[in-house]
Design an enzyme around this catalytic site. Sequence first.
Site, PDB file in Angstrom:
ATOM      1  N   GLU A 174      42.152  35.079 -31.267  1.00  0.00           N
ATOM      2  CA  GLU A 174      41.747  33.995 -30.368  1.00  0.00           C
ATOM      3  C   GLU A 174      41.743  34.486 -28.936  1.00  0.00           C
ATOM      4  OE1 GLU A 174      44.959  31.317 -30.950  1.00  0.00           O
ATOM      5  OE2 GLU A 174      44.199  30.634 -32.889  1.00  0.00           O
TER       6      GLU A 174
ATOM      7  N   LYS B 164      43.019  34.498 -25.157  1.00  0.00           N
ATOM      8  CA  LYS B 164      44.262  34.087 -24.509  1.00  0.00           C
ATOM      9  C   LYS B 164      43.863  33.310 -23.259  1.00  0.00           C
ATOM     10  CE  LYS B 164      48.874  35.400 -23.213  1.00  0.00           C
ATOM     11  NZ  LYS B 164      49.005  34.592 -22.011  1.00  0.00           N
TER      12      LYS B 164
ATOM     13  N   ASP C  89      43.774  31.291 -19.882  1.00  0.00           N
ATOM     14  CA  ASP C  89      44.540  31.409 -18.653  1.00  0.00           C
ATOM     15  C   ASP C  89      44.704  30.018 -18.052  1.00  0.00           C
ATOM     16  OD1 ASP C  89      45.945  32.642 -16.733  1.00  0.00           O
ATOM     17  OD2 ASP C  89      44.247  33.649 -15.773  1.00  0.00           O
TER      18      ASP C  89
ATOM     19  N   TYR D 271      42.464  22.814 -25.082  1.00  0.00           N
ATOM     20  CA  TYR D 271      42.077  23.527 -26.297  1.00  0.00           C
ATOM     21  C   TYR D 271      43.315  23.815 -27.125  1.00  0.00           C
ATOM     22  CZ  TYR D 271      37.502  23.920 -24.321  1.00  0.00           C
ATOM     23  OH  TYR D 271      36.292  23.602 -23.795  1.00  0.00           O
TER      24      TYR D 271
ATOM     25  N   LYS E  14      46.402  42.179 -23.604  1.00  0.00           N
ATOM     26  CA  LYS E  14      45.945  41.748 -22.285  1.00  0.00           C
ATOM     27  C   LYS E  14      44.833  42.644 -21.753  1.00  0.00           C
ATOM     28  CE  LYS E  14      48.294  39.075 -19.989  1.00  0.00           C
ATOM     29  NZ  LYS E  14      49.701  38.826 -19.673  1.00  0.00           N
TER      30      LYS E  14
ATOM     31  N   CYS F   3      24.115  40.837  17.051  1.00  0.00           N
ATOM     32  CA  CYS F   3      24.032  41.602  15.809  1.00  0.00           C
ATOM     33  C   CYS F   3      24.623  43.001  16.004  1.00  0.00           C
ATOM     34  CB  CYS F   3      22.574  41.702  15.378  1.00  0.00           C
ATOM     35  SG  CYS F   3      22.320  42.803  13.981  1.00  0.00           S
TER      36      CYS F   3
ATOM     37  N   CYS G  94      21.375  45.582  15.676  1.00  0.00           N
ATOM     38  CA  CYS G  94      20.239  45.653  16.613  1.00  0.00           C
ATOM     39  C   CYS G  94      20.524  44.946  17.925  1.00  0.00           C
ATOM     40  CB  CYS G  94      18.989  45.080  15.966  1.00  0.00           C
ATOM     41  SG  CYS G  94      19.012  43.290  15.801  1.00  0.00           S
TER      42      CYS G  94
ATOM     43  N   CYS H 114      21.477  37.176  12.113  1.00  0.00           N
ATOM     44  CA  CYS H 114      20.857  37.946  13.184  1.00  0.00           C
ATOM     45  C   CYS H 114      19.448  37.419  13.343  1.00  0.00           C
ATOM     46  CB  CYS H 114      20.831  39.425  12.791  1.00  0.00           C
ATOM     47  SG  CYS H 114      19.602  40.369  13.703  1.00  0.00           S
TER      48      CYS H 114
ATOM     49  N   CYS I  14      15.168  44.159  13.309  1.00  0.00           N
ATOM     50  CA  CYS I  14      16.526  44.655  13.060  1.00  0.00           C
ATOM     51  C   CYS I  14      16.481  45.706  11.947  1.00  0.00           C
ATOM     52  CB  CYS I  14      17.427  43.494  12.657  1.00  0.00           C
ATOM     53  SG  CYS I  14      19.085  44.008  12.175  1.00  0.00           S
TER      54      CYS I  14
HETATM   55  S1  IVH Z   1      50.226  31.234 -29.293  1.00  0.00           S
HETATM   56  C1  IVH Z   1      54.624  31.368 -30.630  1.00  0.00           C
HETATM   57  N1  IVH Z   1      47.703  31.390 -28.624  1.00  0.00           N
HETATM   58  O1  IVH Z   1      50.255  32.392 -23.783  1.00  0.00           O
HETATM   59  C2  IVH Z   1      53.609  31.767 -29.657  1.00  0.00           C
HETATM   60  N2  IVH Z   1      49.320  31.266 -26.889  1.00  0.00           N
HETATM   61  O2  IVH Z   1      52.791  34.139 -23.755  1.00  0.00           O
HETATM   62  C3  IVH Z   1      52.788  30.618 -29.223  1.00  0.00           C
HETATM   63  N3  IVH Z   1      48.368  31.254 -24.629  1.00  0.00           N
HETATM   64  O3  IVH Z   1      52.457  30.088 -22.720  1.00  0.00           O
HETATM   65  C4  IVH Z   1      51.667  30.991 -28.355  1.00  0.00           C
HETATM   66  N4  IVH Z   1      46.261  31.365 -25.260  1.00  0.00           N
HETATM   67  O4  IVH Z   1      50.256  29.065 -23.258  1.00  0.00           O
HETATM   68  C5  IVH Z   1      48.975  31.304 -28.182  1.00  0.00           C
HETATM   69  N5  IVH Z   1      45.434  31.510 -28.194  1.00  0.00           N
HETATM   70  C6  IVH Z   1      46.688  31.427 -27.755  1.00  0.00           C
HETATM   71  C7  IVH Z   1      46.999  31.371 -26.376  1.00  0.00           C
HETATM   72  C8  IVH Z   1      48.342  31.301 -25.981  1.00  0.00           C
HETATM   73  C9  IVH Z   1      47.079  31.296 -24.223  1.00  0.00           C
HETATM   74  C10 IVH Z   1      49.521  31.214 -23.730  1.00  0.00           C
HETATM   75  C11 IVH Z   1      50.515  30.135 -24.099  1.00  0.00           C
HETATM   76  C12 IVH Z   1      51.871  30.698 -23.813  1.00  0.00           C
HETATM   77  C13 IVH Z   1      51.612  32.109 -23.491  1.00  0.00           C
HETATM   78  C14 IVH Z   1      52.503  32.968 -24.371  1.00  0.00           C
END
Ligand code: IVH
Length: 671
Positions: free
Chosen positions: A117, A119, A121, A227, A319, A413, A416, A431, A437
């Site tokens: 999935e 991650k 932010d 989500y 990451k 400018c 020129c 400018c 120029c």
């Molecule tokens: S699973 C038991 N899935 O990452 C672990 N976390 O470092 C449960 N996060 O604060 C986390 N996307 O908010 C999981 N697809 C994802 C995620 C995700 C972002 C964040 C989560 C948590 C941090 C964990």
Amino acid sequence: MPAANQAAAAERIAQLRAEIEKHDYAYYVLDAPIIPDAEYDKLFRELVALEAAYPELVTPDSPTQRVGGRPLPEFGELTHRVPMLSLANAFSAEEVEAFDRRCREGLGVARIRYACEPKFDGLAVSLLYENGIFVRGATRGDGYRGEDVTQNLRTVRNLPLRLKGEALPRFLEVRGEVLMLKRDFARLNARQAELGEKTFANPRNAAAGSLRQLDPRVTAKRPLRFYAYGVAEASQEDRIAKSHSEAMAKLMAWGLPVVAEREVVEGVEGLLAYYERMARKRQDLPYDIDGVVYKVDDLEAQERLGFVARAPRFAIAHKFPAQEALTVVEAIEVQVGRTGALTPVARLSPVFVGGVTVTNATLHNEDEVHRKDVRVGDTVIVRRAGDVIPEIVSVVHERRPPHARPFVMPKTCPVCGSAVEKPASEAIARCTGGLYCPAQRKQAILHFASRRAMDIEGLGEKLVDQLVERGLVKSVADLYRLTAHELSSLERMGEKSAQNLVTAIEKSKATTLSRFIYALGIRNVGEATAKDLARHFGDIKALMNASADQLMAVPEVGPVIAESIVHFFAEPHNRRVIDELLSAGVHWPHEKSAESGKLAGKTFVLTGTLSSLTRAAAKAAIEAAGGKVTESVSKKTDFVVVGEEPGSKYDKARALGVTVLDEAQFLELLR
Ligand code: IVH
């Protein structure tokens, strides 16, 4: 209230809620609205009025509760039934391999299926549903106790207040992320700036700031999304799935938003391939991510692997390279662009960020420098997201040297010496030297020669600098008068490369009308607009003589673009250069103007795979007949062409009532 009336009201309220929920789901989860906003508003107002008349019928899962209740003095605290843990991080393929090895050894198997999935932010939250009704939600806090942000979460439009379907678990704790989509963030920041209010550094901060508002009415106005990425717990009798991916599918069926960018893969190769795919997609995703997450898919296997300290053994975050770093501003210089725009640029001590060494960051304009209050000598946080130009996020004020002075935009400018002008309504100082120029002239020539314009190979920055500085090229038309002899006198130019350049210039004479229009460098006329103009007018003379009204007849040309075009051709110098280019032999095949093609003015969207022609061929065929192909379906789309395995565009077309063509019908139309 008489009982009969109340019963009737209750019935109507139930109908309205169901109807509104259906539309919220179509709009916020499927991204495919079914009815016009005005009709939605009508339903909503009717529900508000009924609930006002019968306050005893108001329930917390009513869509009216999304607008936000009374402000709180402070957030309450909630204890998580299952702690919200964090994830271990991997920063390299080796670390991912080690993770896979540990899991295989722990389970005593040769190969593992993983759920992958993005991650997100954003901000982790936990939601509790009882018999399908959203009852409570909390932030992560310290992992054991979080803040009760239930009221605020109710305002998150794609978060279902009631789950869909039958046989819902008695209780269900869903984990996921609250975030702001990139486009919503941009819009919010623009609005905040307009109102003179505080803007946010990035979507994450905007989401966090919005969710942690004590006044839910403020949160309600912020475009937050939720989500889901996991289930913490469901009631004993309701084990909902055998695998993580199956659980996600269940959540989706219950109406919870789950992103499409999930995959189940096998083995470590599968993990690394997913990482690569997401790294490439990252920029085009509607939300920010800072990596990907891998989870052993089998839930029983997850249980067997268990936890170490505060993180699960069965999951890891892979990451992306750091996108932010600290460095020092060595100077703030002012660059002059093609249209004369003055752009302050920070020269930085070189710093490695997001996988490359960064030495410059644009500061966009004077207001931006003042807003961020960047000064020479400051230590700053620079950010580089994907291929995006690096930018300064903020200044570390504690490290400011004592005598750092605020930045001042020059009045003349720097290239020129012409006066600098800044209309009160605009953020950009320019400018006024125009093509007098040298900086503007150089940029105009480089743009003219660029790959997507006249495509003159080998005419780079160093060369253009010399051509302009020696007075060999004053306008783009002069390029076509250059001789190999003149060119070979330039630095780092042998006879061979001089001849090659002359050949490349000669070759560029055969072009297309849309490239030519784009190459002229008219303000606000990019490639897409140039194409539209070429298709509509069919020839340059018609375009040169068009009035603003005639220009606005072109789809997607509004008053600002029309004004720029009229302004450009009103300049005798520009008309002369065009005449000179045509006399020099620049030419293009006759374009069919919009009136002549049989698909003139029609907009198409393609989805799925066609069996008899590629997507590119289908696009070319539509364009050759005067039509246009766009990426997304809207009410303005005329036809959606549907091949094998169509995507969500097909559903959207049906929802909006757009005409759908199968391959045979499409070919018939082209014939
Ligand atoms: S699973 C038991 N899935 O990452 C672990 N976390 O470092 C449960 N996060 O604060 C986390 N996307 O908010 C999981 N697809 C994802 C995620 C995700 C972002 C964040 C989560 C948590 C941090 C964990």
